[in-house]
Scaffold this motif. Sequence first.
Motif, PDB file in Angstrom:
ATOM      1  N   LEU A  45       0.660  -0.839   0.593  1.00 10.31           N
ATOM      2  CA  LEU A  45       0.090   0.340   0.136  1.00 10.31           C
ATOM      3  C   LEU A  45       0.482   1.355   0.151  1.00 10.31           C
ATOM      4  CD1 LEU A  45      -2.527   0.861   0.116  1.00 10.31           C
ATOM      5  CD2 LEU A  45      -2.700   0.681   2.632  1.00 10.31           C
ATOM      6  N   GLY A  46       1.842   1.039   0.418  1.00 14.52           N
ATOM      7  CA  GLY A  46       2.412   1.952   1.142  1.00 14.52           C
ATOM      8  C   GLY A  46       3.181   2.247  -0.566  1.00 14.52           C
ATOM      9  N   TRP A  47       4.199   1.466  -1.425  1.00 15.08           N
ATOM     10  CA  TRP A  47       4.400   1.486  -2.527  1.00 15.08           C
ATOM     11  C   TRP A  47       3.581   2.130  -3.553  1.00 15.08           C
ATOM     12  CZ3 TRP A  47       8.928   1.451  -4.276  1.00 15.08           C
ATOM     13  CH2 TRP A  47       9.076   1.700  -6.630  1.00 15.08           C
ATOM     14  N   ARG A  48       1.952   2.235  -2.982  1.00 11.11           N
ATOM     15  CA  ARG A  48       1.512   2.181  -4.176  1.00 11.11           C
ATOM     16  C   ARG A  48       1.417   3.551  -3.524  1.00 11.11           C
ATOM     17  NH1 ARG A  48      -4.977  -0.348  -5.427  1.00 11.11           N
ATOM     18  NH2 ARG A  48      -5.692   1.342  -6.328  1.00 11.11           N
ATOM     19  N   PHE A  49       0.950   4.395  -3.235  1.00 11.15           N
ATOM     20  CA  PHE A  49       1.341   5.759  -3.397  1.00 11.15           C
ATOM     21  C   PHE A  49       2.245   6.647  -3.383  1.00 11.15           C
ATOM     22  CE2 PHE A  49      -2.090   4.805   0.605  1.00 11.15           C
ATOM     23  CZ  PHE A  49      -3.310   4.714   0.155  1.00 11.15           C
ATOM     24  N   VAL A  50       3.298   6.099  -3.274  1.00  9.17           N
ATOM     25  CA  VAL A  50       4.489   6.722  -3.946  1.00  9.17           C
ATOM     26  C   VAL A  50       4.997   6.478  -5.192  1.00  9.17           C
ATOM     27  CG1 VAL A  50       5.443   6.507  -1.674  1.00  9.17           C
ATOM     28  CG2 VAL A  50       5.669   5.799  -2.822  1.00  9.17           C
ATOM     29  N   VAL A  67      -8.784  -3.820   1.977  1.00  2.00           N
ATOM     30  CA  VAL A  67      -9.698  -4.168   3.302  1.00  2.00           C
ATOM     31  C   VAL A  67      -9.022  -5.314   3.713  1.00  2.00           C
ATOM     32  CG1 VAL A  67     -10.939  -3.877   4.105  1.00  2.00           C
ATOM     33  CG2 VAL A  67     -10.952  -2.357   2.952  1.00  2.00           C
ATOM     34  N   ALA A  68      -9.476  -6.671   2.652  1.00  3.52           N
ATOM     35  CA  ALA A  68      -9.135  -7.553   3.157  1.00  3.52           C
ATOM     36  C   ALA A  68      -7.991  -8.505   3.646  1.00  3.52           C
ATOM     37  CB  ALA A  68      -9.542  -8.952   2.600  1.00  3.52           C
ATOM     38  N   MET A  69      -6.918  -7.968   2.687  1.00  2.95           N
ATOM     39  CA  MET A  69      -5.159  -8.287   3.290  1.00  2.95           C
ATOM     40  C   MET A  69      -4.923  -7.562   4.578  1.00  2.95           C
ATOM     41  SD  MET A  69      -3.231  -7.986  -0.287  1.00  2.95           S
ATOM     42  CE  MET A  69      -4.120  -5.724  -1.037  1.00  2.95           C
ATOM     43  N   LEU A  70      -5.728  -6.796   4.792  1.00  4.42           N
ATOM     44  CA  LEU A  70      -5.093  -6.007   6.099  1.00  4.42           C
ATOM     45  C   LEU A  70      -6.237  -6.125   6.611  1.00  4.42           C
ATOM     46  CD1 LEU A  70      -5.357  -1.998   4.904  1.00  4.42           C
ATOM     47  CD2 LEU A  70      -2.711  -4.168   5.795  1.00  4.42           C
ATOM     48  N   GLY A  71      -7.580  -6.508   7.216  1.00  2.00           N
ATOM     49  CA  GLY A  71      -8.232  -7.088   8.292  1.00  2.00           C
ATOM     50  C   GLY A  71      -8.539  -8.149   7.947  1.00  2.00           C
ATOM     51  N   MET A  72      -8.140  -9.131   7.380  1.00  2.00           N
ATOM     52  CA  MET A  72      -8.061 -10.956   8.395  1.00  2.00           C
ATOM     53  C   MET A  72      -6.861 -11.048   8.961  1.00  2.00           C
ATOM     54  SD  MET A  72     -10.287 -12.655   6.577  1.00  2.00           S
ATOM     55  CE  MET A  72      -8.979 -14.576   6.617  1.00  2.00           C
ATOM     56  N   ASN A  84     -16.117 -14.644  14.686  1.00  2.00           N
ATOM     57  CA  ASN A  84     -17.103 -13.688  13.184  1.00  2.00           C
ATOM     58  C   ASN A  84     -16.697 -12.950  11.870  1.00  2.00           C
ATOM     59  OD1 ASN A  84     -18.771 -15.596  14.086  1.00  2.00           O
ATOM     60  ND2 ASN A  84     -19.832 -13.726  15.574  1.00  2.00           N
ATOM     61  N   PHE A  85     -15.670 -12.429  12.188  1.00  2.00           N
ATOM     62  CA  PHE A  85     -15.382 -11.389  11.092  1.00  2.00           C
ATOM     63  C   PHE A  85     -14.678 -11.817  10.389  1.00  2.00           C
ATOM     64  CE2 PHE A  85     -12.297  -8.704   9.354  1.00  2.00           C
ATOM     65  CZ  PHE A  85     -13.291  -7.645   8.975  1.00  2.00           C
ATOM     66  N   HIS A  86     -13.314 -12.920  10.730  1.00  2.00           N
ATOM     67  CA  HIS A  86     -12.562 -13.390  10.220  1.00  2.00           C
ATOM     68  C   HIS A  86     -12.581 -14.555   9.536  1.00  2.00           C
ATOM     69  CE1 HIS A  86      -8.429 -14.045  10.158  1.00  2.00           C
ATOM     70  NE2 HIS A  86      -8.470 -15.640   9.942  1.00  2.00           N
ATOM     71  N   GLU A  87     -14.055 -15.421   9.748  1.00  4.46           N
ATOM     72  CA  GLU A  87     -14.640 -16.667   8.807  1.00  4.46           C
ATOM     73  C   GLU A  87     -14.952 -15.704   7.690  1.00  4.46           C
ATOM     74  OE1 GLU A  87     -17.801 -19.929   9.741  1.00  4.46           O
ATOM     75  OE2 GLU A  87     -17.064 -18.947  11.088  1.00  4.46           O
ATOM     76  N   THR A  88     -16.072 -14.117   7.980  1.00  2.00           N
ATOM     77  CA  THR A  88     -16.924 -14.236   6.694  1.00  2.00           C
ATOM     78  C   THR A  88     -16.400 -12.914   6.093  1.00  2.00           C
ATOM     79  OG1 THR A  88     -18.398 -13.504   9.078  1.00  2.00           O
ATOM     80  CG2 THR A  88     -18.596 -12.138   6.651  1.00  2.00           C
ATOM     81  N   ALA A  89     -15.007 -12.527   6.406  1.00  2.00           N
ATOM     82  CA  ALA A  89     -13.859 -11.828   5.514  1.00  2.00           C
ATOM     83  C   ALA A  89     -13.410 -13.133   5.126  1.00  2.00           C
ATOM     84  CB  ALA A  89     -12.912 -11.442   6.531  1.00  2.00           C
ATOM     85  N   ALA A  90     -13.248 -14.308   5.103  1.00  2.00           N
ATOM     86  CA  ALA A  90     -12.886 -15.492   4.508  1.00  2.00           C
ATOM     87  C   ALA A  90     -13.379 -15.527   3.287  1.00  2.00           C
ATOM     88  CB  ALA A  90     -12.128 -16.813   5.476  1.00  2.00           C
ATOM     89  N   TYR A  91     -15.058 -15.943   3.105  1.00  2.00           N
ATOM     90  CA  TYR A  91     -15.492 -16.535   1.837  1.00  2.00           C
ATOM     91  C   TYR A  91     -15.798 -15.295   1.407  1.00  2.00           C
ATOM     92  CZ  TYR A  91     -16.522 -20.440   4.775  1.00  2.00           C
ATOM     93  OH  TYR A  91     -17.081 -21.684   5.146  1.00  2.00           O
ATOM     94  N   ILE A  92     -16.430 -14.421   1.981  1.00  2.00           N
ATOM     95  CA  ILE A  92     -15.608 -12.253   0.759  1.00  2.00           C
ATOM     96  C   ILE A  92     -14.494 -12.230   0.056  1.00  2.00           C
ATOM     97  CG2 ILE A  92     -16.131 -10.514   0.830  1.00  2.00           C
ATOM     98  CD1 ILE A  92     -17.452 -10.312   3.520  1.00  2.00           C
ATOM     99  N   LEU A  93     -13.357 -12.668   0.612  1.00  2.00           N
ATOM    100  CA  LEU A  93     -12.381 -12.996  -0.214  1.00  2.00           C
ATOM    101  C   LEU A  93     -12.319 -13.714  -0.765  1.00  2.00           C
ATOM    102  CD1 LEU A  93      -9.620 -11.623  -0.311  1.00  2.00           C
ATOM    103  CD2 LEU A  93      -8.742 -13.498   1.973  1.00  2.00           C
ATOM    104  N   MET A  94     -12.193 -14.860  -0.621  1.00  2.00           N
ATOM    105  CA  MET A  94     -12.730 -16.040  -1.855  1.00  2.00           C
ATOM    106  C   MET A  94     -13.412 -15.202  -2.709  1.00  2.00           C
ATOM    107  SD  MET A  94     -12.478 -19.904   0.051  1.00  2.00           S
ATOM    108  CE  MET A  94     -13.312 -19.018   1.602  1.00  2.00           C
TER     109      MET A  94
END
Length: 400
Positions: free
Chosen positions: A67-72, A99-104, A143-153
Amino acid sequence: MIFRNTQDRYGAVAKGFHWTIGLLILGLLALGLYMANADLAPPVRLPLYFYHKSFGIVVLTLAVLRLGWRFVNARPAALPQHKSWEKILARLVHGFLYVAMLGMPLSGWVMSSAKGYGVSVFGLFTLPNIVPENQAIFRAAANFHETAAYILMGLLVLHVAGALKHHFMDHDNTLRRMLPGAGLLLIPLAAGALVLAGGHPTRAQAPTAAEAPCNGVVPQWFIVPEKSTLTFEGTQMGAPFTGRFARFDGQIFFDPDHLCGSSADVTIDMKSADTKSSERDSYLPAADWFDTASFPESKFRTVKIEAARDAAGKPEPGRYIAHGTLTLKGVALPVDLPFSLSFSGGDATGSRSVKMDGTATLQRLDFKVGTGQWADTKSVDNRVTVTVSIEALDRPAAAR
């Protein structure tokens, strides 16, 4: 090799982040689904969780750097033949992927902290707990971790489907400008090799039996309370005193030939502390000391157990070191417990027994024990020596 992005193509750094993170996420999702659906014994489950957490922190670190590389660094412009709805959908999918890469991994870190487990990164260092031990926080994070996993898929399916559409149906350069060169394909492999090398000592010779891969069942040992003690020794006004915890219990899995699958999870009843001094014992439950109203228990959970070695680096027979996390008064810190073990044959009931003796020195103020007027180490020394002596059997008392 072009490291920075251009208007037409991604550079080597962006490609390295993209493919390394992508492969790690696919592996973590597969491992997570396996752990969630397989009925695994603790000796098998714990190493899997160890690597799942460690690689999750690697993904979190790489995602922040990406994310930092993308900003610069300039991002290649969208191709002119892309439709408006495709551009909007691509931005949404990429945004949710970040969001998933950071939130998971963050939610996984919160889960471990709320459960009282420290996150050890390949055994190199242990991350601090970012939330206090709390069952409600753990459930919410899980619950967030599990839900986010399926959303990420689902996001990954959309991401791959979009890339394949552009390549095979639209015949444009969307996929080609992110494809790595032959050299870049080595980045994920090199990163994985470095991580695994950091998590395990380099071996110039064949591993000993105690260092062999975990490929067997690690037996469980059951503590015999009447033959086990947990004592502590401190100094008050220059005079030593000794206390003990009358009640403690835990789960122990140990096999000297399968140390990577061995583990211990011990819970101590802090209200059972006894120093044989009614005045001193009246202080211990107070908020300045153990604060047993808020923290009735403390826990020691191992991260890994390894053979102790002498000055020449050779394993010492019967001696080991338990690297773990001690959670006391809401503070979780890494603690190393050197210990010795001796096994004995079956008794009249056919049980085998093991005797464990270990000693560790703690700094009480690190755990906020003895604060306020007791923080002055001239009255009560900061050092506390904890001695563990446990006898355990290979079957519970009811089965003997």
